[in-house]
Design a protein around this motif. Sequence first.
Motif: not given
Ligand SMILES: Cc1ncc(C[n+]2csc(CCOP(=O)(O)OP(=O)(O)O)c2C)c(N)n1
Length: 564
Positions: A399-403, A480-482, A484-486
């Motif tokens: 997924d986007p974010g950390t992964p 799990s980091n509670s 929206y880290g990105w």
């Molecule tokens: C449908 C959608 N809404 C908003 C975003 C903007 N966005 C990109 S990364 C992110 C945060 C991701 O959070 P999480 O899944 O908890 O992963 P983390 O970054 O904390 O590892 C957001 C909100 C997106 N990519 N897709």
Amino acid sequence: MSKINGAEAFVRMLQLNGVKHIFGLCGDTSLPFYDALARLDHGMDHILTRDERSAGYMADAYARVTGKVGVCEGPSGGGATYLLPALVEANESSVAVLGITSDVSVTSRGRYPLTELDQQSLYAPLTKWNTTIDLASQIPGAVRSAFRAMTTGKPGSAHICLPYDVQKHELDAADVWAQPEHANFPALRACAAQQDIERAAEKLVAARLPVIICGGGIVLSGATAALEKLAVSLKAPVCTTVSGKGALADDHPLNGGVVGSNGGVPATREIVKQADLVLFIGCRAGSTTTEHWKYPGRDTTILHIDNDPMVVGANYRTEVGMVGDALLTLEALNLALEERLAGRTAGAVDGHAVVAKAREEKFGAFQLLAQSLDTPIKPERVVDALNRLLPPESIVVADPGTPCPYFSAYFQAPQAGRHFITNRAHGALGFAMAAGVGAQIGRPNATVVAAMGDGSFGFTCGEMETIARRKIPLKMIVFSNSVYGWIKASQKAGYDERYFSVDFSRTDHARVAEAFGIKAFRVQDPARLDETIKAALAFDGPVLIDVISQQLQDAAAPVSQWMG
Ligand SMILES: Cc1ncc(C[n+]2csc(CCOP(=O)(O)OP(=O)(O)O)c2C)c(N)n1
């Protein structure tokens, strides 16, 4: 003349096009189609999902791992709007996915029937090919056109809108036939022009340090062996985009890894900076890969292979553009090089040393963090554990974010090919769990890991019912980091830590999984990560591991815009 109804014809057309799996969700306007699926002997498995978005992502990842067209379906109105994200992601990632939406009857159009929506217009800018069927007799031709469009040239998605009454009308059964070569993509390949290939070969042997940057096109066209041959004969470093991961085995001595702003690090950027020639293959040379067109720089000689003529020369002044399929064009380029290699420039640099230096720097820093016993658990430790513990025939869906940046940069698949999937066109949250299901169905003998952010988990967790019901042995990991880290990390890097509306409360993801009947672990102690992953991999069925993880804004994420 034997007759068949529209729904039956549609089912037969899918069958004749080699479809084996359909991902979707039922609705009123789809009833005749479902009835045909129920009555006919067609050999296709329908995977009922809990959200059309998931059905679409399953079809996408299924297509990526099988090279067959992925098929998803949903009903009119709400279903059509929910199926859309996956079709746009697939289209821009050059993946062949067919979305079928049923629709209100042709005869009720404009009379305010429930769910009426101009579905064709909705999909028009987002798919490669798109139609609404008005007459049952149009069904075979429309399905054939959709498969031709999805699988030829630059592959992409297609949408067919199938009204309720059309499904019940009759047509001539003799019209129901398919061209078998369109079951897989890319179909009906073409090679770039020989004279361009010869010119490119001249430039390559004259270059001091040619660097190859591959996008998703290499894996899509099955050109990994031809690419390896080219790289080895030139001793040229190969770097990839996030989607291009898998072009070469990750541990190949010429694999410089992912470059760009997501998954690239200064050491990998250095490889591109040193190049006097860059050959882009199956790659759009977009903002992420080139860090907003900074690397390669403007004075680098650019060669470009892509099967989409609009991509070549879009971002860089290009010395030689080659429009064609990556496999056929690379095979021809390898032949053209054979006779020229002896005349290679005396000053040519051995790319092995360039790659070894970059890898040492990148993985040296990574290993220090991967061995840390700090809590919360560092993402590096999770990727390192998977690198050591996953069997060779594995697929990670991120997924986007950390992964995404962590697995792009550091996941090491020992074989070339499709071992890594992420949704880089739009990067919508909530992709990996569903895409993991599609990948697992497409490649049943592989170990499939869905690596999720907890934000993504919140989008998609209802799909665990499908996973449990269908006994999909997917291994799920939640970082799990509670937060929206990105976004929080971007607020830190670019907005002086003015954090705003990015934190949320912690969910016990393991208990959520257990409520769906899925085996789950929660791991807080870094020292217990290995044993937990081993137990999850040994378990014969779906598993979720909830990893209490470092927040992204505190981590050393391989994201160049945060690293400076
Ligand atoms: C449908 C959608 N809404 C908003 C975003 C903007 N966005 C990109 S990364 C992110 C945060 C991701 O959070 P999480 O899944 O908890 O992963 P983390 O970054 O904390 O590892 C957001 C909100 C997106 N990519 N897709």
